[in-house]
Design an enzyme around this catalytic site. Sequence first.
Site, PDB file in Angstrom:
ATOM      1  N   SER A  40       0.794  -1.233   0.000  1.00  0.00           N
ATOM      2  CA  SER A  40       0.000   0.000   0.000  1.00  0.00           C
ATOM      3  C   SER A  40       0.826   1.282   0.000  1.00  0.00           C
ATOM      4  O   SER A  40       0.330   2.322  -0.407  1.00  0.00           O
ATOM      5  CB  SER A  40      -0.965   0.012   1.186  1.00  0.00           C
ATOM      6  OG  SER A  40      -0.267   0.185   2.395  1.00  0.00           O
ATOM      7  N   LYS A  83       0.472   4.224   6.767  1.00  0.00           N
ATOM      8  CA  LYS A  83      -0.196   5.083   5.782  1.00  0.00           C
ATOM      9  C   LYS A  83       0.307   6.516   5.907  1.00  0.00           C
ATOM     10  O   LYS A  83       0.932   6.901   6.881  1.00  0.00           O
ATOM     11  CB  LYS A  83      -1.721   5.087   6.004  1.00  0.00           C
ATOM     12  CG  LYS A  83      -2.374   3.728   6.022  1.00  0.00           C
ATOM     13  CD  LYS A  83      -2.381   3.061   4.683  1.00  0.00           C
ATOM     14  CE  LYS A  83      -3.068   1.699   4.802  1.00  0.00           C
ATOM     15  NZ  LYS A  83      -2.819   0.859   3.663  1.00  0.00           N
TER      16      LYS A  83
END
Length: 166
Positions: A40, A83
Site C-alpha cells: 500500500s 499510511k
Amino acid sequence: MLRGVLGKTFRLVGYTIQYGCIAHCAFEYVGGVVMCSGPSMEPTIQNSDIVFAENLSRHFYGIQRGDIVIAKSPSDPKSNICKRVIGLEGDKILTTSPSDFFKSHSYVPMGHVWLEGDNLQNSTDSRCYGPIPYGLIRGRIFFKIWPLSDFGFLRASPNGHRFSDD
C-alpha cells in the site's frame, strides 16, 4: 548462605523489572524499528522495508499532513497499518472511488485524521473505513533503515496533495 542467595535473587528481579520499565518507556514514548509489510505504500516504502518510527510526535500533536504514520488498524486492532496522513481534523478531502469515476468530498471530524496509502490502487485506507481516531496513531515514520540502498529520510508523496479548497 540462604540470605545471600535470596539477596542476589531479589537484586536480579529488581534489575530485570527496572530495565523492563526503561525499555517499555523507550519503545512507547521515544520510538523503535518497524518492518512495513504490504504494497500500500509503494513506491515510498516497499514490502519488508525496515523503518524507524518516532513516537514523540503523537504525544505532542506534532503529526502533519504528508507524514507517514504507523496506526492501529480500525478493522483489526491486533494489526498495525502504515499510511500517509492526507487530512487533519477540520480538513475537506477530495475522495475518489477505486475506479476514479466518482469524486466526492469528505470532512475529517475533530480528533480524527484521514490516512491513505501512496499506492492508491492497492491500499485499504480511509477511503474504505473513513477517518480514524487520532488515538490509533502509534508513531511517525521518517527514516528508512533497510534496504541500505534506500537508507535515509523518506520522500514526499508521489500523489501530490488532494485537499479541497472549495
